[in-house]
Design an enzyme around this catalytic site. Structure first.
Site, PDB file in Angstrom:
ATOM      1  CD  GLN A 132      -1.473  -2.279   2.085  1.00 38.81           C
ATOM      2  OE1 GLN A 132      -0.272  -2.522   2.219  1.00 38.81           O
ATOM      3  NE2 GLN A 132      -2.420  -3.004   2.668  1.00 38.81           N
ATOM      4  CD  GLN A 177      -1.842  -3.379  -2.017  1.00 34.99           C
ATOM      5  OE1 GLN A 177      -0.764  -3.930  -2.232  1.00 34.99           O
ATOM      6  NE2 GLN A 177      -2.694  -3.819  -1.112  1.00 34.99           N
ATOM      7  CG  ASP A 178      -4.419   0.592  -1.052  1.00 38.24           C
ATOM      8  OD1 ASP A 178      -5.080  -0.144  -1.806  1.00 38.24           O
ATOM      9  OD2 ASP A 178      -4.250   0.350   0.145  1.00 38.24           O
ATOM     10  CG  ASP A 202      -8.011  -3.422  -3.241  1.00 36.73           C
ATOM     11  OD1 ASP A 202      -8.757  -4.003  -4.051  1.00 36.73           O
ATOM     12  OD2 ASP A 202      -7.520  -3.979  -2.238  1.00 36.73           O
ATOM     13  NE  ARG A 230      -9.725  -6.642  -3.169  1.00 34.80           N
ATOM     14  CZ  ARG A 230      -8.732  -7.372  -2.663  1.00 34.80           C
ATOM     15  NH1 ARG A 230      -8.907  -8.682  -2.451  1.00 34.80           N
ATOM     16  NH2 ARG A 230      -7.563  -6.820  -2.377  1.00 34.80           N
TER      17      ARG A 230
END
Length: 360
Positions: free
Chosen positions: A168, A190-191, A213, A271
């Protein structure tokens, strides 16, 4: 100067053109309503805009030709508790710094010289240790923290260069209640892009890239004609829309693509990070990297009864309404009208300066 607006677009460019008869206005509305980028009802509204460039209150230049050499210094110079905009013009350059707009500095307007070459960047990540020995954590890993209300950014790149294997690592963390972005780029893995619950964001002509994500949080966000690009297999969204919040993420007329190295059918549309996640794709073009099932329940069947995942008139090789998971939705034209800009966002975000910001 008055402008006639339709779906937040100017169709008359001068006061003289507004001096038409009432009948002409109604005829004009009927014509543009039929040609709107939404094949659905919309609203005719009036807005007031300027026709001159706003002069910057501060200029940032890495080479020393401005008032400040760092973006943070220019933000610090803005008076606290303002109720009018403080305009900061940022010249081309790479500004490696962690930047924070504090809660007591509302109405900050950042205007870059060029989105591709005006870069705000850093390389923190969640597991990285701070000087006191504690980890930055996911929310603390951001390059840019937008905590002031009514924040606007144009023509800028927000980047986190920690790398694909760092975990992250946020490019931006948005905590301010209302913000807008136009022609901005958000780079990470990520993120990449995060905004907190209860906040509102409007993004116009922006580019967001990431792997897992990489658009996440509990905000209401309207992505208008944006380019969303996956850097590897993974998940585009991880919404955590609070229960009872009317809207989560809406992607309108967006281009959903991937790096050439990303395998076909390897990326989910989203998700649910938390129950009640809401994500809707309207009239967007989906690349062949999108999985045929579209959505994932994050290994929790209970999420299937609370999440609201939907599409309307998706196109491209990744559009596959017949194979999507049974608990997602394919909206009818009538249902799609509940997710227009006017209904989901409207006046919930600050506007842009039509002719831009000029240096002093």
């Amino acid at each position: 100067m008055m402008y006639l607006m339709f779906n937040n677009k100017a169709y008359f460019s001068s006061w003289a053109r507004m001096r038409c008869s009432v009948l002409s206005v109604f005829v004009f509305y009927a014509l543009i309503a039929s040609a709107s980028r939404y094949p659905m009802p919309s609203e005719l509204t009036l807005a007031v805009e300027t026709d001159k460039k706003v002069k910057a209150d501060a200029v940032v230049a890495a080479d020393g030709t401005g008032n400040f050499t760092t973006v943070q210094a220019a933000i610090n110079a803005a008076p606290d508790n303002r109720n009018t905009y403080f305009y900061i013009y940022i010249k081309r350059g790479s500004y490696k710094e962690v930047i924070t707009i504090p809660k007591n500095k509302d109405y900050i307007y950042l205007y870059g010289e060029d989105a591709e070459y005006t870069i705000l960047t850093f390389d923190n990540y969640a597991k990285r240790l701070k000087p006191d020995g504690t980890e930055f954590g996911t929310s603390g890993s951001a390059t840019f923290f937008a905590n002031g209300n009514f924040f606007v950014a144009e023509n800028l790149t927000f980047a986190n260069t920690a790398g694909m294997t760092a975990g992250q690592a946020l490019a931006i963390n948005i905590g301010g209640a209302r913000s807008s972005f136009r022609n901005c780029r958000f780079l990470g893995h990520q993120d990449t892009w995060y905004a907190g619950s209860g906040t509102f964001q409007y993004l116009k002509d922006c580019y967001i890239e990431g792997s897992v994500d990489f658009i996440f949080g509990g905000s209401t966000a309207f992505f208008d004609e944006c380019h969303i690009q996956s850097t590897r297999n993974g998940y585009i969204t991880a919404a955590s829309t609070p229960e009872g919040q009317s809207f989560g993420y809406i992607f309108h007329s967006c281009s959903i693509t991937a790096y050439p190295t990303v395998a076909h059918g390897s990326v989910y549309l989203g998700r649910p990070w938390r129950p009640y996640a809401k994500v809707v794709f309207l009239q967007s073009s989906l690349g062949k990297h999108i999985r045929s099932e579209g959505w994932d329940n994050w290994r929790n069947v209970a999420n299937e009864s609370t999440a609201f995942y939907a599409e309307y008139n998706s196109t491209g090789e990744g559009a596959s309404p017949g194979t999507r998971v049974a608990w997602s939705h394919q909206l009818t034209r009538k249902q799609a009208t509940d997710y227009t800009y006017a209904k989901a966002m409207g006046s919930q975000h600050p506007g842009f300066v039509d002719d831009g910001v000029a240096m002093k």
